[in-house]
Design a protein around this motif. Structure first.
Motif, PDB file in Angstrom:
ATOM      1  N   TYR A   1       0.920  -1.024  -0.009  1.00 37.95           N
ATOM      2  CA  TYR A   1       0.339   0.012  -0.062  1.00 37.95           C
ATOM      3  C   TYR A   1       0.786   0.890   0.288  1.00 37.95           C
ATOM      4  O   TYR A   1       2.282   1.313   0.470  1.00 37.95           O
ATOM      5  CB  TYR A   1      -1.105   0.085   1.148  1.00 37.95           C
ATOM      6  CG  TYR A   1      -1.676  -1.166   1.056  1.00 37.95           C
ATOM      7  CD1 TYR A   1      -2.991  -0.999   0.444  1.00 37.95           C
ATOM      8  CD2 TYR A   1      -2.287  -2.156   1.329  1.00 37.95           C
ATOM      9  CE1 TYR A   1      -4.501  -1.717   0.278  1.00 37.95           C
ATOM     10  CE2 TYR A   1      -3.345  -2.816   1.672  1.00 37.95           C
ATOM     11  CZ  TYR A   1      -4.239  -2.635   0.988  1.00 37.95           C
ATOM     12  OH  TYR A   1      -4.916  -3.385   0.699  1.00 37.95           O
TER      13      TYR A   1
ATOM     14  N   LYS B   1       4.790   1.832   1.986  1.00 34.40           N
ATOM     15  CA  LYS B   1       4.400   1.058   3.525  1.00 34.40           C
ATOM     16  C   LYS B   1       5.974  -0.364   2.450  1.00 34.40           C
ATOM     17  O   LYS B   1       6.302  -0.335   1.460  1.00 34.40           O
ATOM     18  CB  LYS B   1       3.863   0.439   3.930  1.00 34.40           C
ATOM     19  CG  LYS B   1       2.659   1.228   4.888  1.00 34.40           C
ATOM     20  CD  LYS B   1       1.942   0.017   4.947  1.00 34.40           C
ATOM     21  CE  LYS B   1       0.898   0.894   5.973  1.00 34.40           C
ATOM     22  NZ  LYS B   1      -0.010   0.474   6.609  1.00 34.40           N
TER      23      LYS B   1
ATOM     24  N   ALA C   1       1.464  -5.762   2.521  1.00 41.13           N
ATOM     25  CA  ALA C   1       0.089  -6.317   3.044  1.00 41.13           C
ATOM     26  C   ALA C   1       0.088  -7.485   2.243  1.00 41.13           C
ATOM     27  O   ALA C   1      -0.099  -8.233   2.469  1.00 41.13           O
ATOM     28  CB  ALA C   1      -1.040  -5.997   2.962  1.00 41.13           C
TER      29      ALA C   1
ATOM     30  N   PRO D   1      -4.868 -14.237  10.551  1.00 45.22           N
ATOM     31  CA  PRO D   1      -5.160 -13.547  12.063  1.00 45.22           C
ATOM     32  C   PRO D   1      -5.160 -11.876  11.463  1.00 45.22           C
ATOM     33  O   PRO D   1      -5.541 -11.521  10.611  1.00 45.22           O
ATOM     34  CB  PRO D   1      -4.022 -13.076  12.547  1.00 45.22           C
ATOM     35  CG  PRO D   1      -2.663 -14.179  11.935  1.00 45.22           C
ATOM     36  CD  PRO D   1      -3.437 -14.373  10.953  1.00 45.22           C
ATOM     37  N   ASN D   2      -6.140 -11.122  12.429  1.00 46.31           N
ATOM     38  CA  ASN D   2      -6.510  -9.662  11.815  1.00 46.31           C
ATOM     39  C   ASN D   2      -5.121  -9.564  10.904  1.00 46.31           C
ATOM     40  O   ASN D   2      -3.943  -9.074  11.721  1.00 46.31           O
ATOM     41  CB  ASN D   2      -6.744  -8.591  12.807  1.00 46.31           C
ATOM     42  CG  ASN D   2      -8.201  -9.056  12.854  1.00 46.31           C
ATOM     43  OD1 ASN D   2      -8.558  -9.384  12.468  1.00 46.31           O
ATOM     44  ND2 ASN D   2      -8.548  -8.875  14.530  1.00 46.31           N
ATOM     45  N   GLY D   3      -5.153  -8.801  10.046  1.00 41.36           N
ATOM     46  CA  GLY D   3      -4.106  -8.173   9.367  1.00 41.36           C
ATOM     47  C   GLY D   3      -3.267  -9.048   8.876  1.00 41.36           C
ATOM     48  O   GLY D   3      -2.396  -8.403   8.250  1.00 41.36           O
ATOM     49  N   ALA D   4      -3.925  -9.530   8.712  1.00 47.47           N
ATOM     50  CA  ALA D   4      -3.072 -11.103   7.707  1.00 47.47           C
ATOM     51  C   ALA D   4      -2.998 -10.964   6.141  1.00 47.47           C
ATOM     52  O   ALA D   4      -1.521 -11.162   4.860  1.00 47.47           O
ATOM     53  CB  ALA D   4      -2.963 -12.617   8.016  1.00 47.47           C
ATOM     54  N   GLY D   5      -3.283 -10.035   5.337  1.00 50.13           N
ATOM     55  CA  GLY D   5      -3.774  -9.708   3.974  1.00 50.13           C
ATOM     56  C   GLY D   5      -5.148 -10.530   3.310  1.00 50.13           C
ATOM     57  O   GLY D   5      -4.878 -10.634   1.867  1.00 50.13           O
ATOM     58  N   LYS D   6      -5.880 -10.983   4.618  1.00 50.74           N
ATOM     59  CA  LYS D   6      -7.292 -11.993   3.631  1.00 50.74           C
ATOM     60  C   LYS D   6      -7.492 -10.675   2.963  1.00 50.74           C
ATOM     61  O   LYS D   6      -8.189 -10.657   1.684  1.00 50.74           O
ATOM     62  CB  LYS D   6      -7.576 -12.120   4.995  1.00 50.74           C
ATOM     63  CG  LYS D   6      -7.384 -13.130   5.712  1.00 50.74           C
ATOM     64  CD  LYS D   6      -8.214 -13.589   6.194  1.00 50.74           C
ATOM     65  CE  LYS D   6      -8.542 -12.698   7.202  1.00 50.74           C
ATOM     66  NZ  LYS D   6      -8.049 -12.295   8.241  1.00 50.74           N
ATOM     67  N   THR D   7      -8.286  -9.472   3.331  1.00 50.46           N
ATOM     68  CA  THR D   7      -9.277  -8.537   2.342  1.00 50.46           C
ATOM     69  C   THR D   7      -8.154  -8.381   1.491  1.00 50.46           C
ATOM     70  O   THR D   7      -9.073  -7.736   0.489  1.00 50.46           O
ATOM     71  CB  THR D   7      -9.848  -7.034   3.439  1.00 50.46           C
ATOM     72  OG1 THR D   7     -10.474  -8.173   4.550  1.00 50.46           O
ATOM     73  CG2 THR D   7     -10.477  -5.910   3.012  1.00 50.46           C
ATOM     74  N   THR D   8      -6.587  -7.756   2.162  1.00 51.32           N
ATOM     75  CA  THR D   8      -6.347  -6.932   0.757  1.00 51.32           C
ATOM     76  C   THR D   8      -5.988  -8.238  -0.855  1.00 51.32           C
ATOM     77  O   THR D   8      -6.620  -8.207  -2.310  1.00 51.32           O
ATOM     78  CB  THR D   8      -4.817  -7.211   1.081  1.00 51.32           C
ATOM     79  OG1 THR D   8      -4.676  -6.148   1.998  1.00 51.32           O
ATOM     80  CG2 THR D   8      -3.582  -6.813  -0.477  1.00 51.32           C
TER      81      THR D   8
HETATM   82  N1  LIG Z   1      -6.155   1.432   2.167  1.00 49.74           N
HETATM   83  C1  LIG Z   1      -4.991   0.658   3.239  1.00 49.74           C
HETATM   84  N2  LIG Z   1      -4.002   1.268   3.148  1.00 49.74           N
HETATM   85  C2  LIG Z   1      -2.645   1.155   3.537  1.00 49.74           C
HETATM   86  N3  LIG Z   1      -2.982   0.001   4.686  1.00 49.74           N
HETATM   87  C3  LIG Z   1      -3.717  -1.199   4.221  1.00 49.74           C
HETATM   88  C4  LIG Z   1      -4.599  -0.609   4.435  1.00 49.74           C
HETATM   89  N4  LIG Z   1      -5.801  -1.578   4.039  1.00 49.74           N
HETATM   90  C5  LIG Z   1      -4.895  -2.762   4.714  1.00 49.74           C
HETATM   91  N5  LIG Z   1      -3.482  -2.387   4.860  1.00 49.74           N
HETATM   92  C6  LIG Z   1      -2.761  -2.586   5.548  1.00 49.74           C
HETATM   93  O1  LIG Z   1      -1.995  -3.853   5.131  1.00 49.74           O
HETATM   94  C7  LIG Z   1      -2.072  -5.638   5.873  1.00 49.74           C
HETATM   95  C8  LIG Z   1      -3.129  -6.316   5.796  1.00 49.74           C
HETATM   96  O2  LIG Z   1      -4.460  -5.728   5.913  1.00 49.74           O
HETATM   97  P1  LIG Z   1      -6.047  -6.555   5.581  1.00 49.74           P
HETATM   98  O3  LIG Z   1      -5.593  -7.262   3.972  1.00 49.74           O
HETATM   99  O4  LIG Z   1      -7.231  -6.007   5.614  1.00 49.74           O
HETATM  100  O5  LIG Z   1      -6.195  -7.767   6.583  1.00 49.74           O
HETATM  101  P2  LIG Z   1      -7.282  -8.701   7.029  1.00 49.74           P
HETATM  102  O6  LIG Z   1      -7.801  -9.057   6.239  1.00 49.74           O
HETATM  103  O7  LIG Z   1      -6.474 -10.409   7.006  1.00 49.74           O
HETATM  104  O8  LIG Z   1      -7.149  -8.304   8.293  1.00 49.74           O
HETATM  105  C9  LIG Z   1      -2.163  -4.440   7.064  1.00 49.74           C
HETATM  106  O9  LIG Z   1      -1.478  -4.784   8.163  1.00 49.74           O
HETATM  107  C10 LIG Z   1      -4.024  -3.364   7.595  1.00 49.74           C
HETATM  108  O10 LIG Z   1      -3.564  -2.268   8.115  1.00 49.74           O
END
Ligand SMILES: Nc1ncnc2c1ncn2[C@@H]1O[C@H](COP(=O)(O)OP(=O)(O)O)[C@@H](O)[C@H]1O
Ligand SMILES: [Mg+2]
Length: 310
Positions: free
Chosen positions: A13, A20, A24, A43-50
Protein backbone atom coordinates in the motif's frame (compact mmCIF):
# COMPACT_ATOMS: atom_id res chain seq x y z
CA UNK A 1 -10.10 -26.54 -13.44
CA UNK A 2 -8.79 -23.80 -11.17
CA UNK A 3 -11.35 -21.08 -10.55
CA UNK A 4 -8.90 -18.69 -8.89
CA UNK A 5 -5.15 -18.68 -9.46
CA UNK A 6 -2.60 -16.22 -8.16
CA UNK A 7 0.96 -15.91 -9.37
CA UNK A 8 3.38 -14.13 -7.00
CA UNK A 9 0.52 -11.80 -6.16
CA UNK A 10 1.94 -8.87 -4.19
CA UNK A 11 0.40 -5.68 -2.82
CA UNK A 12 2.24 -2.87 -1.06
CA UNK A 13 0.00 0.00 0.00
CA UNK A 14 1.00 3.62 -0.43
CA UNK A 15 2.53 5.58 -3.26
CA UNK A 16 6.18 6.41 -4.10
CA UNK A 17 7.71 8.07 -1.04
CA UNK A 18 4.82 7.03 1.22
CA UNK A 19 4.92 3.42 0.16
CA UNK A 20 4.99 1.07 3.13
CA UNK A 21 8.09 -1.14 3.39
CA UNK A 22 6.26 -4.30 4.32
CA UNK A 23 3.91 -5.63 1.64
CA UNK A 24 0.36 -6.34 2.87
CA UNK A 25 0.53 -9.39 0.59
CA UNK A 26 3.82 -10.96 -0.40
CA UNK A 27 4.14 -13.27 -3.43
CA UNK A 28 0.93 -15.22 -2.92
CA UNK A 29 0.59 -18.39 -5.01
CA UNK A 30 -2.66 -20.29 -4.59
CA UNK A 31 -4.96 -22.31 -6.86
CA UNK A 32 -8.62 -22.82 -5.93
CA UNK A 33 -10.30 -25.80 -7.57
CA UNK A 34 -13.77 -25.78 -9.02
CA UNK A 35 -16.66 -26.94 -6.86
CA UNK A 36 -14.81 -26.85 -3.55
CA UNK A 37 -15.19 -24.73 -0.44
CA UNK A 38 -11.97 -22.91 0.42
CA UNK A 39 -11.32 -21.32 3.81
CA UNK A 40 -8.88 -18.43 3.57
CA UNK A 41 -7.63 -18.12 7.13
CA UNK A 42 -5.35 -15.83 9.06
CA UNK A 43 -5.23 -13.45 12.01
CA UNK A 44 -6.31 -9.82 11.70
CA UNK A 45 -4.06 -7.85 9.36
CA UNK A 46 -2.80 -11.01 7.60
CA UNK A 47 -3.77 -9.74 4.15
CA UNK A 48 -7.05 -11.61 3.57
CA UNK A 49 -9.15 -8.60 2.59
CA UNK A 50 -6.30 -7.30 0.43
CA UNK A 51 -6.26 -10.62 -1.48
CA UNK A 52 -10.05 -10.58 -1.87
CA UNK A 53 -9.98 -7.00 -3.18
CA UNK A 54 -7.33 -8.04 -5.71
CA UNK A 55 -9.47 -10.99 -6.83
CA UNK A 56 -12.49 -8.66 -7.07
CA UNK A 57 -10.53 -6.13 -9.16
CA UNK A 58 -11.12 -3.43 -6.53
CA UNK A 59 -7.40 -2.71 -6.13
CA UNK A 60 -4.43 -3.50 -8.36
CA UNK A 61 -1.40 -5.67 -7.62
CA UNK A 62 2.02 -4.09 -7.09
CA UNK A 63 3.52 -7.24 -8.66
CA UNK A 64 2.23 -10.56 -9.88
CA UNK A 65 -1.23 -11.38 -11.18
CA UNK A 66 -4.51 -13.06 -10.40
CA UNK A 67 -6.72 -15.04 -12.77
CA UNK A 68 -10.39 -15.82 -12.15
CA UNK A 69 -12.01 -18.46 -14.40
CA UNK A 70 -8.66 -18.27 -16.25
CA UNK A 71 -9.23 -14.60 -17.14
CA UNK A 72 -8.23 -11.19 -15.88
CA UNK A 73 -10.52 -10.17 -12.98
CA UNK A 74 -11.46 -6.97 -14.85
CA UNK A 75 -13.25 -9.08 -17.52
CA UNK A 76 -17.03 -8.46 -17.43
CA UNK A 77 -17.79 -12.17 -17.89
CA UNK A 78 -15.84 -12.85 -14.73
CA UNK A 79 -17.70 -10.22 -12.72
CA UNK A 80 -21.11 -11.54 -13.85
CA UNK A 81 -20.36 -14.94 -12.39
CA UNK A 82 -19.20 -13.84 -8.96
CA UNK A 83 -21.28 -13.24 -5.85
CA UNK A 84 -19.49 -11.09 -3.29
CA UNK A 85 -19.95 -10.16 0.35
CA UNK A 86 -17.46 -7.43 1.38
CA UNK A 87 -15.99 -7.33 4.89
CA UNK A 88 -17.99 -4.32 6.11
CA UNK A 89 -20.86 -3.78 3.69
CA UNK A 90 -22.70 -0.46 3.92
CA UNK A 91 -26.46 -0.44 3.36
CA UNK A 92 -28.86 2.43 2.70
CA UNK A 93 -30.80 2.59 5.93
CA UNK A 94 -34.03 3.88 4.35
CA UNK A 95 -34.44 0.91 1.97
CA UNK A 96 -36.45 -2.16 2.91
CA UNK A 97 -34.78 -5.58 2.57
CA UNK A 98 -36.94 -6.25 -0.50
CA UNK A 99 -36.22 -2.90 -2.15
CA UNK A 100 -32.47 -3.32 -1.60
CA UNK A 101 -32.49 -6.81 -3.14
CA UNK A 102 -34.68 -5.55 -5.96
CA UNK A 103 -32.02 -2.95 -6.85
CA UNK A 104 -29.34 -5.65 -6.72
CA UNK A 105 -31.48 -7.91 -8.94
CA UNK A 106 -31.85 -5.09 -11.48
CA UNK A 107 -28.08 -4.53 -11.44
CA UNK A 108 -27.65 -8.25 -12.08
CA UNK A 109 -30.11 -7.88 -14.97
CA UNK A 110 -32.43 -10.54 -13.59
CA UNK A 111 -35.56 -10.51 -15.76
CA UNK A 112 -38.47 -8.49 -14.30
CA UNK A 113 -40.79 -11.55 -14.29
CA UNK A 114 -38.31 -13.67 -12.32
CA UNK A 115 -37.07 -11.00 -9.92
CA UNK A 116 -39.74 -11.32 -7.23
CA UNK A 117 -39.49 -15.12 -7.00
CA UNK A 118 -35.72 -15.05 -6.85
CA UNK A 119 -35.73 -12.38 -4.13
CA UNK A 120 -38.20 -14.42 -2.07
CA UNK A 121 -36.02 -17.50 -2.62
CA UNK A 122 -32.86 -15.83 -1.29
CA UNK A 123 -34.76 -14.19 1.59
CA UNK A 124 -35.96 -17.67 2.54
CA UNK A 125 -32.41 -19.07 2.23
CA UNK A 126 -31.16 -16.54 4.81
CA UNK A 127 -34.36 -16.85 6.94
CA UNK A 128 -35.35 -13.20 6.48
CA UNK A 129 -38.73 -13.54 4.72
CA UNK A 130 -40.49 -12.05 7.74
CA UNK A 131 -38.42 -8.88 7.48
CA UNK A 132 -38.81 -8.28 3.75
CA UNK A 133 -40.63 -4.98 4.24
CA UNK A 134 -38.62 -3.69 7.22
CA UNK A 135 -36.08 -0.91 6.72
CA UNK A 136 -32.41 -1.92 6.76
CA UNK A 137 -31.70 0.98 9.16
CA UNK A 138 -33.40 -0.96 11.97
CA UNK A 139 -31.50 -4.23 11.36
CA UNK A 140 -28.88 -5.71 13.72
CA UNK A 141 -25.36 -6.57 12.49
CA UNK A 142 -26.37 -10.21 12.10
CA UNK A 143 -29.52 -9.34 10.12
CA UNK A 144 -27.54 -7.08 7.79
CA UNK A 145 -25.00 -9.88 7.33
CA UNK A 146 -27.85 -12.15 6.20
CA UNK A 147 -29.07 -9.53 3.71
CA UNK A 148 -25.47 -9.19 2.49
CA UNK A 149 -25.35 -12.94 1.92
CA UNK A 150 -28.73 -12.86 0.19
CA UNK A 151 -27.44 -10.29 -2.32
CA UNK A 152 -24.27 -12.36 -2.83
CA UNK A 153 -26.21 -15.46 -3.91
CA UNK A 154 -28.90 -13.56 -5.81
CA UNK A 155 -27.37 -14.06 -9.26
CA UNK A 156 -26.69 -17.81 -8.70
CA UNK A 157 -22.95 -17.19 -8.97
CA UNK A 158 -20.42 -19.81 -10.07
CA UNK A 159 -17.98 -18.34 -7.56
CA UNK A 160 -19.03 -17.01 -4.16
CA UNK A 161 -16.51 -14.81 -2.35
CA UNK A 162 -17.31 -13.97 1.27
CA UNK A 163 -15.05 -11.76 3.38
CA UNK A 164 -15.46 -12.71 7.05
CA UNK A 165 -19.07 -13.89 6.66
CA UNK A 166 -19.18 -15.34 10.20
CA UNK A 167 -18.50 -12.02 11.92
CA UNK A 168 -21.57 -10.55 13.61
CA UNK A 169 -23.53 -13.81 13.58
CA UNK A 170 -24.53 -15.65 16.73
CA UNK A 171 -23.87 -19.43 16.91
CA UNK A 172 -27.28 -20.13 15.37
CA UNK A 173 -26.66 -17.67 12.53
CA UNK A 174 -23.21 -19.14 11.95
CA UNK A 175 -24.71 -22.60 11.61
CA UNK A 176 -27.27 -21.28 9.13
CA UNK A 177 -24.55 -19.57 7.12
CA UNK A 178 -22.59 -22.80 7.01
CA UNK A 179 -25.73 -24.59 5.78
CA UNK A 180 -26.04 -21.98 3.00
CA UNK A 181 -22.39 -22.55 2.00
CA UNK A 182 -22.92 -26.31 1.91
CA UNK A 183 -26.09 -25.80 -0.16
CA UNK A 184 -24.25 -23.52 -2.60
CA UNK A 185 -21.54 -26.15 -2.97
CA UNK A 186 -24.20 -28.78 -3.76
CA UNK A 187 -25.34 -26.51 -6.61
CA UNK A 188 -21.80 -26.61 -8.00
CA UNK A 189 -20.72 -23.17 -6.73
CA UNK A 190 -17.09 -22.68 -5.73
CA UNK A 191 -16.90 -20.87 -2.39
CA UNK A 192 -13.92 -18.81 -1.23
CA UNK A 193 -14.39 -17.27 2.19
CA UNK A 194 -12.05 -15.61 4.64
CA UNK A 195 -12.24 -16.05 8.37
CA UNK A 196 -10.31 -15.52 11.55
CA UNK A 197 -12.91 -17.55 13.47
CA UNK A 198 -11.75 -21.13 13.19
CA UNK A 199 -14.24 -23.06 15.26
CA UNK A 200 -16.17 -25.40 12.99
CA UNK A 201 -14.81 -23.82 9.79
CA UNK A 202 -13.11 -27.16 9.26
CA UNK A 203 -16.44 -28.95 8.93
CA UNK A 204 -17.38 -27.08 5.75
CA UNK A 205 -13.99 -26.50 4.04
CA UNK A 206 -12.47 -28.92 1.55
CA UNK A 207 -9.30 -26.88 1.26
CA UNK A 208 -7.79 -24.12 3.38
CA UNK A 209 -4.89 -21.72 3.23
CA UNK A 210 -3.35 -19.85 6.12
CA UNK A 211 -1.90 -16.39 5.71
CA UNK A 212 0.15 -14.50 8.30
CA UNK A 213 1.61 -11.02 7.80
CA UNK A 214 1.03 -11.24 4.07
CA UNK A 215 2.84 -14.57 3.71
CA UNK A 216 1.18 -17.87 2.81
CA UNK A 217 2.01 -20.52 5.40
CA UNK A 218 0.22 -23.47 3.83
CA UNK A 219 -2.47 -24.36 1.34
CA UNK A 220 -4.10 -27.69 0.68
CA UNK A 221 -6.76 -30.24 1.48
CA UNK A 222 -7.72 -29.98 5.11
CA UNK A 223 -7.54 -33.75 5.72
CA UNK A 224 -3.99 -33.84 4.34
CA UNK A 225 -2.75 -30.83 6.31
CA UNK A 226 -3.94 -31.83 9.77
CA UNK A 227 -1.51 -34.26 11.41
CA UNK A 228 -2.63 -37.64 12.63
CA UNK A 229 -2.50 -37.57 16.42
CA UNK A 230 -3.73 -41.08 17.16
CA UNK A 231 -6.37 -43.68 16.46
CA UNK A 232 -10.06 -44.09 17.22
CA UNK A 233 -11.34 -47.65 17.62
CA UNK A 234 -15.06 -48.28 17.36
CA UNK A 235 -15.78 -51.58 19.09
CA UNK A 236 -18.99 -53.23 17.90
CA UNK A 237 -21.55 -54.43 20.52
CA UNK A 238 -20.89 -57.80 22.13
CA UNK A 239 -17.08 -57.48 22.14
CA UNK A 240 -16.53 -56.40 25.73
CA UNK A 241 -13.52 -58.72 26.04
CA UNK A 242 -11.74 -56.58 23.38
CA UNK A 243 -12.73 -53.42 25.27
CA UNK A 244 -11.25 -54.87 28.49
CA UNK A 245 -7.94 -55.59 26.74
CA UNK A 246 -7.67 -52.11 25.24
CA UNK A 247 -9.22 -49.88 27.88
CA UNK A 248 -6.07 -49.43 29.95
CA UNK A 249 -4.21 -47.91 26.99
CA UNK A 250 -6.97 -45.59 25.77
CA UNK A 251 -6.86 -41.87 26.51
CA UNK A 252 -10.64 -41.61 26.15
CA UNK A 253 -13.54 -44.10 26.32
CA UNK A 254 -17.23 -43.69 25.55
CA UNK A 255 -19.90 -46.38 25.84
CA UNK A 256 -22.68 -45.75 23.35
CA UNK A 257 -26.38 -46.57 24.04
CA UNK A 258 -26.34 -49.52 21.58
CA UNK A 259 -23.59 -51.25 23.59
CA UNK A 260 -20.73 -50.33 21.27
CA UNK A 261 -17.64 -48.45 22.47
CA UNK A 262 -15.49 -45.64 21.12
CA UNK A 263 -11.91 -45.79 22.36
CA UNK A 264 -9.40 -43.06 21.54
CA UNK A 265 -5.65 -43.70 21.58
CA UNK A 266 -2.71 -41.31 21.33
CA UNK A 267 0.12 -42.34 19.00
CA UNK A 268 2.21 -44.74 21.13
CA UNK A 269 4.00 -47.93 20.15
CA UNK A 270 2.45 -49.88 23.01
CA UNK A 271 -1.11 -48.84 22.11
CA UNK A 272 -0.65 -49.45 18.37
CA UNK A 273 0.88 -52.92 18.99
CA UNK A 274 -1.98 -53.90 21.29
CA UNK A 275 -4.63 -52.65 18.84
CA UNK A 276 -3.18 -54.61 15.94
CA UNK A 277 -2.97 -57.72 18.16
CA UNK A 278 -6.67 -57.41 19.13
CA UNK A 279 -7.65 -56.59 15.53
CA UNK A 280 -5.87 -59.73 14.32
CA UNK A 281 -7.72 -61.93 16.83
CA UNK A 282 -11.14 -60.36 16.17
CA UNK A 283 -11.07 -58.51 12.82
CA UNK A 284 -14.82 -57.78 12.81
CA UNK A 285 -14.93 -56.41 16.34
CA UNK A 286 -13.03 -53.18 15.65
CA UNK A 287 -13.35 -50.38 13.11
CA UNK A 288 -10.24 -48.18 13.17
CA UNK A 289 -9.88 -44.58 12.00
CA UNK A 290 -7.08 -42.03 12.47
CA UNK A 291 -7.72 -39.05 14.73
CA UNK A 292 -6.36 -35.68 13.67
CA UNK A 293 -5.43 -32.46 15.38
CA UNK A 294 -8.11 -29.78 15.21
CA UNK A 295 -7.88 -26.95 12.73
CA UNK A 296 -7.46 -24.61 15.69
CA UNK A 297 -4.41 -26.55 16.96
CA UNK A 298 -2.96 -26.66 13.44
CA UNK A 299 -3.58 -22.93 12.90
CA UNK A 300 -1.86 -21.85 16.11
CA UNK A 301 1.06 -24.22 15.48
CA UNK A 302 1.58 -22.74 12.00
CA UNK A 303 1.07 -19.08 12.94
CA UNK A 304 3.16 -19.27 16.14
CA UNK A 305 6.03 -21.03 14.31
CA UNK A 306 6.04 -18.40 11.57
CA UNK A 307 5.98 -15.56 14.13
CA UNK A 308 8.91 -17.15 16.04
CA UNK A 309 11.09 -17.17 12.92
CA UNK A 310 10.56 -13.48 12.08
N1 LIG B 1 -5.94 0.93 2.26
C1 LIG B 1 -4.88 0.59 3.00
N2 LIG B 1 -3.82 1.43 3.13
C2 LIG B 1 -2.75 1.08 3.87
N3 LIG B 1 -2.61 -0.08 4.50
C3 LIG B 1 -3.62 -0.97 4.41
C4 LIG B 1 -4.82 -0.67 3.66
N4 LIG B 1 -5.66 -1.74 3.76
C5 LIG B 1 -5.02 -2.64 4.53
N5 LIG B 1 -3.81 -2.18 4.93
C6 LIG B 1 -2.81 -2.93 5.76
O1 LIG B 1 -2.52 -4.13 5.09
C7 LIG B 1 -2.39 -5.21 6.01
C8 LIG B 1 -3.35 -6.33 5.63
O2 LIG B 1 -4.69 -5.86 5.84
P1 LIG B 1 -5.98 -6.70 5.43
O3 LIG B 1 -5.80 -7.21 4.06
O4 LIG B 1 -7.15 -5.84 5.71
O5 LIG B 1 -5.89 -7.91 6.48
P2 LIG B 1 -7.03 -8.94 7.00
O6 LIG B 1 -8.20 -8.81 6.11
O7 LIG B 1 -6.37 -10.27 6.96
O8 LIG B 1 -7.34 -8.53 8.41
C9 LIG B 1 -2.63 -4.63 7.39
O9 LIG B 1 -1.37 -4.34 7.99
C10 LIG B 1 -3.40 -3.35 7.10
O10 LIG B 1 -3.13 -2.39 8.08
MG1 LIG C 1 -10.20 -8.44 6.55
Amino acid sequence: MNIIETFDLTKTYGFLFWKKKEPALDKLNIAIQEGLVHGFLGPNGAGKTTTIKLIMDLIFPTHGEVKVFGKDPSDLDVKKNIGFLPDSPAFSSYLSAYDFLNICAKLHQIHALKRRDRIMEVLAAVKMEKHRDSKLGGFSRGMLQRIGIAQAILNKPKLLILDEPLVGLDPHGRQELKDIIVEEKKNGTTVFFSSHILSDVEKICDTISILNRGVLLCCGRIDELLSVTGLRAHVNPGNDDCVKELMGLASGTIKLPNGSWDLVFQNSEEAMAKISQVKEKAPDALVLAPTRESLEEFFFRKVENSTDIS
